[in-house]
Scaffold this motif. Structure first.
Motif, PDB file in Angstrom:
ATOM      1  N   PRO A 164       0.344  -0.510   0.044  1.00 39.13           N
ATOM      2  CA  PRO A 164       0.318  -0.282  -0.207  1.00 39.13           C
ATOM      3  C   PRO A 164       0.850   1.146  -0.434  1.00 39.13           C
ATOM      4  O   PRO A 164       2.343   1.337   0.512  1.00 39.13           O
ATOM      5  CB  PRO A 164      -0.920  -0.119   1.023  1.00 39.13           C
ATOM      6  CG  PRO A 164       0.322  -0.424   1.957  1.00 39.13           C
ATOM      7  CD  PRO A 164       1.054  -2.078   0.973  1.00 39.13           C
ATOM      8  N   ASP A 165       0.262   2.224  -0.313  1.00 36.47           N
ATOM      9  CA  ASP A 165       1.237   3.145  -0.179  1.00 36.47           C
ATOM     10  C   ASP A 165       1.178   3.745   0.756  1.00 36.47           C
ATOM     11  O   ASP A 165       1.954   5.119   1.499  1.00 36.47           O
ATOM     12  CB  ASP A 165       0.137   4.758  -1.609  1.00 36.47           C
ATOM     13  CG  ASP A 165       0.328   4.223  -2.972  1.00 36.47           C
ATOM     14  OD1 ASP A 165       1.782   3.421  -2.922  1.00 36.47           O
ATOM     15  OD2 ASP A 165      -0.526   4.759  -3.861  1.00 36.47           O
ATOM     16  N   CYS A 166      -0.079   3.574   1.928  1.00 33.73           N
ATOM     17  CA  CYS A 166      -0.034   4.102   3.428  1.00 33.73           C
ATOM     18  C   CYS A 166      -1.145   3.453   4.625  1.00 33.73           C
ATOM     19  O   CYS A 166      -2.027   3.142   3.596  1.00 33.73           O
ATOM     20  CB  CYS A 166      -0.677   5.815   3.112  1.00 33.73           C
ATOM     21  SG  CYS A 166      -0.817   6.853   4.794  1.00 33.73           S
ATOM     22  N   SER A 167      -0.880   3.333   5.143  1.00 36.54           N
ATOM     23  CA  SER A 167      -1.512   2.191   5.757  1.00 36.54           C
ATOM     24  C   SER A 167      -1.877   2.883   7.297  1.00 36.54           C
ATOM     25  O   SER A 167      -0.651   3.069   8.399  1.00 36.54           O
ATOM     26  CB  SER A 167      -0.875   0.813   6.492  1.00 36.54           C
ATOM     27  OG  SER A 167      -0.985   0.039   4.976  1.00 36.54           O
ATOM     28  N   VAL A 168      -3.652   2.317   7.508  1.00 38.49           N
ATOM     29  CA  VAL A 168      -3.521   2.718   9.201  1.00 38.49           C
ATOM     30  C   VAL A 168      -4.011   1.736   9.967  1.00 38.49           C
ATOM     31  O   VAL A 168      -4.982   0.608   9.469  1.00 38.49           O
ATOM     32  CB  VAL A 168      -5.283   3.602   8.765  1.00 38.49           C
ATOM     33  CG1 VAL A 168      -5.963   4.442  10.130  1.00 38.49           C
ATOM     34  CG2 VAL A 168      -4.801   5.179   7.353  1.00 38.49           C
ATOM     35  N   ILE A 169      -3.326   1.985  11.101  1.00 39.60           N
ATOM     36  CA  ILE A 169      -3.315   0.983  11.658  1.00 39.60           C
ATOM     37  C   ILE A 169      -4.121   1.110  13.718  1.00 39.60           C
ATOM     38  O   ILE A 169      -3.251   1.471  13.998  1.00 39.60           O
ATOM     39  CB  ILE A 169      -1.949  -0.738  11.666  1.00 39.60           C
ATOM     40  CG1 ILE A 169      -0.898   0.484  11.923  1.00 39.60           C
ATOM     41  CG2 ILE A 169      -2.128  -1.036  10.494  1.00 39.60           C
ATOM     42  CD1 ILE A 169       0.498  -0.231  12.203  1.00 39.60           C
TER      43      ILE A 169
ATOM     44  N   ASN B 177      -0.978  14.110   3.972  1.00 41.39           N
ATOM     45  CA  ASN B 177       1.032  13.386   4.396  1.00 41.39           C
ATOM     46  C   ASN B 177       1.419  12.249   4.486  1.00 41.39           C
ATOM     47  O   ASN B 177       2.783  12.444   3.541  1.00 41.39           O
ATOM     48  CB  ASN B 177       1.064  14.020   6.043  1.00 41.39           C
ATOM     49  CG  ASN B 177       0.854  15.002   5.962  1.00 41.39           C
ATOM     50  OD1 ASN B 177       0.301  16.180   5.581  1.00 41.39           O
ATOM     51  ND2 ASN B 177      -0.158  15.775   7.490  1.00 41.39           N
ATOM     52  N   GLY B 178       0.759  10.259   4.505  1.00 43.62           N
ATOM     53  CA  GLY B 178       1.473   9.745   4.431  1.00 43.62           C
ATOM     54  C   GLY B 178       1.659   9.991   2.724  1.00 43.62           C
ATOM     55  O   GLY B 178       2.906   9.214   2.241  1.00 43.62           O
ATOM     56  N   LEU B 179       0.691   9.714   2.358  1.00 42.24           N
ATOM     57  CA  LEU B 179       0.894   9.402   0.534  1.00 42.24           C
ATOM     58  C   LEU B 179       1.606  10.678   0.329  1.00 42.24           C
ATOM     59  O   LEU B 179       2.353  10.573  -1.181  1.00 42.24           O
ATOM     60  CB  LEU B 179      -0.328   9.837  -0.357  1.00 42.24           C
ATOM     61  CG  LEU B 179      -1.310   9.003   0.634  1.00 42.24           C
ATOM     62  CD1 LEU B 179      -2.797   9.370  -0.428  1.00 42.24           C
ATOM     63  CD2 LEU B 179      -1.705   7.832  -0.795  1.00 42.24           C
TER      64      LEU B 179
ATOM     65  N   ALA C  69       7.581  11.111  -2.495  1.00 37.59           N
ATOM     66  CA  ALA C  69       8.325  11.656  -2.908  1.00 37.59           C
ATOM     67  C   ALA C  69       9.347  10.784  -2.439  1.00 37.59           C
ATOM     68  O   ALA C  69      10.099  10.816  -3.329  1.00 37.59           O
ATOM     69  CB  ALA C  69       8.793  12.589  -1.337  1.00 37.59           C
ATOM     70  N   THR C  70       9.245   9.524  -2.143  1.00 39.73           N
ATOM     71  CA  THR C  70       9.970   8.543  -1.914  1.00 39.73           C
ATOM     72  C   THR C  70       9.696   7.581  -3.192  1.00 39.73           C
ATOM     73  O   THR C  70      11.197   6.879  -3.102  1.00 39.73           O
ATOM     74  CB  THR C  70      10.072   7.281  -0.369  1.00 39.73           C
ATOM     75  OG1 THR C  70       8.683   7.144  -0.633  1.00 39.73           O
ATOM     76  CG2 THR C  70      10.509   8.737   0.629  1.00 39.73           C
ATOM     77  N   CYS C  71       8.966   7.929  -3.662  1.00 44.51           N
ATOM     78  CA  CYS C  71       9.013   6.985  -5.223  1.00 44.51           C
ATOM     79  C   CYS C  71       9.599   7.930  -6.410  1.00 44.51           C
ATOM     80  O   CYS C  71       9.629   6.837  -7.280  1.00 44.51           O
ATOM     81  CB  CYS C  71       7.903   6.615  -5.491  1.00 44.51           C
ATOM     82  SG  CYS C  71       7.690   4.997  -4.577  1.00 44.51           S
TER      83      CYS C  71
END
Length: 106
Positions: free
Chosen positions: A7-12, A76-78, A83-85
Motif C-alpha cells: 500500500p501507499d499508506c496504512s492506517v493501523i 501527509n503519508g501519501l 516523494a520517496t518513490c
C-alpha cells in the motif's frame, strides 16, 4: 508480505488480535517496506506514541478523532510516499517497493 500488494499508506490500530501495531511496524521495517504508517488507538499508554513516531510513523491518533485529522495524516503519508518513490528518492529499496507496487497494478 512477498508477492502481495504494497500500500501507499496504512492506517493501523495499536491493539489488534494476534499482533499489535508496533509489531506490524517492526516486521515491515525488517522486510524493508517503507510504507507510511498512521497509528490509531483508544488507549493512552505511556511512551507508545513516541515509540511509533521514532519507528517512522507519520501520525498517531487517539480515538475518537475527527475525519479531518485522519484525512490530513493520510494526505501527509501519501505525499511522503510519492516523494520517496521519485526516481531521485532516498533509497533503492524504496524504489523497489514502488516498482513492485506498480507491477501489481498491471
Amino acid at each position: 508480505m512477498a508477492g502481495s500488494h504494497i500500500p501507499d499508506c496504512s492506517v493501523i490500530d495499536l491493539h489488534m488480535p494476534g499482533m499489535n501495531g508496533l509489531e506490524v511496524q517492526a516486521r515491515m521495517a525488517r522486510a524493508k517496506l517503507d510504507v507510511p504508517l498512521i497509528f490509531m488507538t483508544a488507549h493512552d499508554e505511556a511512551g507508545v506514541e513516541e515509540q511509533a513516531l521514532q519507528g517512522g510513523a507519520v501520525g498517531f491518533l487517539r480515538k475518537p478523532f475527527s475525519d479531518e485529522a485522519l484525512v490530513e495524516l493520510i494526505r501527509n503519508g501519501l505525499q511522503h510516499q510519492r516523494a520517496t518513490c521519485h526516481p531521485r528518492g532516498r533509497a533503492r529499496r524504496v524504489r523497489r517497493n514502488c516498482e513492485n507496487s506498480r507491477n501489481d497494478d498491471d
